[in-house]
Scaffold this motif. Structure first.
Motif, short mmCIF file in Angstrom:
data_model
loop_
_atom_site.label_atom_id
_atom_site.label_comp_id
_atom_site.label_asym_id
_atom_site.label_seq_id
_atom_site.Cartn_x
_atom_site.Cartn_y
_atom_site.Cartn_z
N ARG A 2 0.84 -1.20 0.00
CA ARG A 2 0.00 0.00 0.00
C ARG A 2 0.87 1.25 0.00
O ARG A 2 1.85 1.33 0.73
CB ARG A 2 -0.91 -0.01 1.21
CG ARG A 2 -1.96 -1.11 1.16
CD ARG A 2 -2.84 -1.07 2.38
NE ARG A 2 -3.40 0.24 2.61
CZ ARG A 2 -4.64 0.60 2.29
NH1 ARG A 2 -5.45 -0.28 1.76
NH2 ARG A 2 -5.07 1.82 2.52
N GLU A 4 0.36 4.09 1.22
CA GLU A 4 0.41 4.76 2.52
C GLU A 4 1.57 4.23 3.36
O GLU A 4 2.23 4.98 4.07
CB GLU A 4 -0.91 4.60 3.27
CG GLU A 4 -2.07 5.30 2.63
CD GLU A 4 -2.75 4.50 1.51
OE1 GLU A 4 -2.40 3.31 1.30
OE2 GLU A 4 -3.62 5.07 0.84
N ARG A 5 1.80 2.93 3.28
CA ARG A 5 2.90 2.32 4.03
C ARG A 5 4.25 2.77 3.48
O ARG A 5 5.18 3.05 4.22
CB ARG A 5 2.78 0.80 4.00
CG ARG A 5 3.84 0.10 4.78
CD ARG A 5 3.67 0.33 6.29
NE ARG A 5 4.77 -0.28 6.99
CZ ARG A 5 5.52 0.33 7.90
NH1 ARG A 5 5.26 1.56 8.27
NH2 ARG A 5 6.52 -0.29 8.47
N TYR A 49 4.36 7.60 -7.61
CA TYR A 49 3.52 8.42 -6.74
C TYR A 49 4.05 9.85 -6.67
O TYR A 49 3.27 10.80 -6.73
CB TYR A 49 3.49 7.79 -5.34
CG TYR A 49 2.61 8.53 -4.38
CD1 TYR A 49 1.23 8.44 -4.45
CD2 TYR A 49 3.16 9.35 -3.40
CE1 TYR A 49 0.41 9.13 -3.58
CE2 TYR A 49 2.36 10.04 -2.51
CZ TYR A 49 0.98 9.93 -2.61
OH TYR A 49 0.19 10.63 -1.74
N GLY A 56 1.87 14.01 0.98
CA GLY A 56 2.11 13.31 2.22
C GLY A 56 3.57 13.00 2.50
O GLY A 56 3.92 12.66 3.62
#
Length: 73
Positions: A2, A4-5, A49, A56
């Motif tokens: 993921r 986010e990780r 990304y 982020g």
């Protein structure tokens, strides 16, 4: 994995290098860590990304990922 990780892990690495007084050395430290210890697929995913904006990521992590040179697929 993921995204986010991956963001959290890259930010953790960047946080480690924030105490480095020389900015270029800090960027190279993060980049070198990603190159040495991350699977190529993880680096490709994070690089893609960042190409799409990299929301982020800490600035140091963002800059280090920008500096990554990916091997051909």
């Amino acid at each position: 994995m993921r995204i986010e990780r991956l963001i959290a892990m890259a930010n953790d690495i960047a946080n480690y290098f924030t105490v480095e007084p020389d900015h270029a050395t800090a960027v190279n430290g993060v980049r070198d860590h990603l190159t040495r210890f991350w699977d190529p697929a993880m680096r490709r995913e994070l690089k893609a990304y960042v190409t799409d904006g990299g929301e982020g990521l800490l600035p140091l992590a963002h800059e280090a990922v920008d500096a990554l040179v990916l091997p051909p697929n």
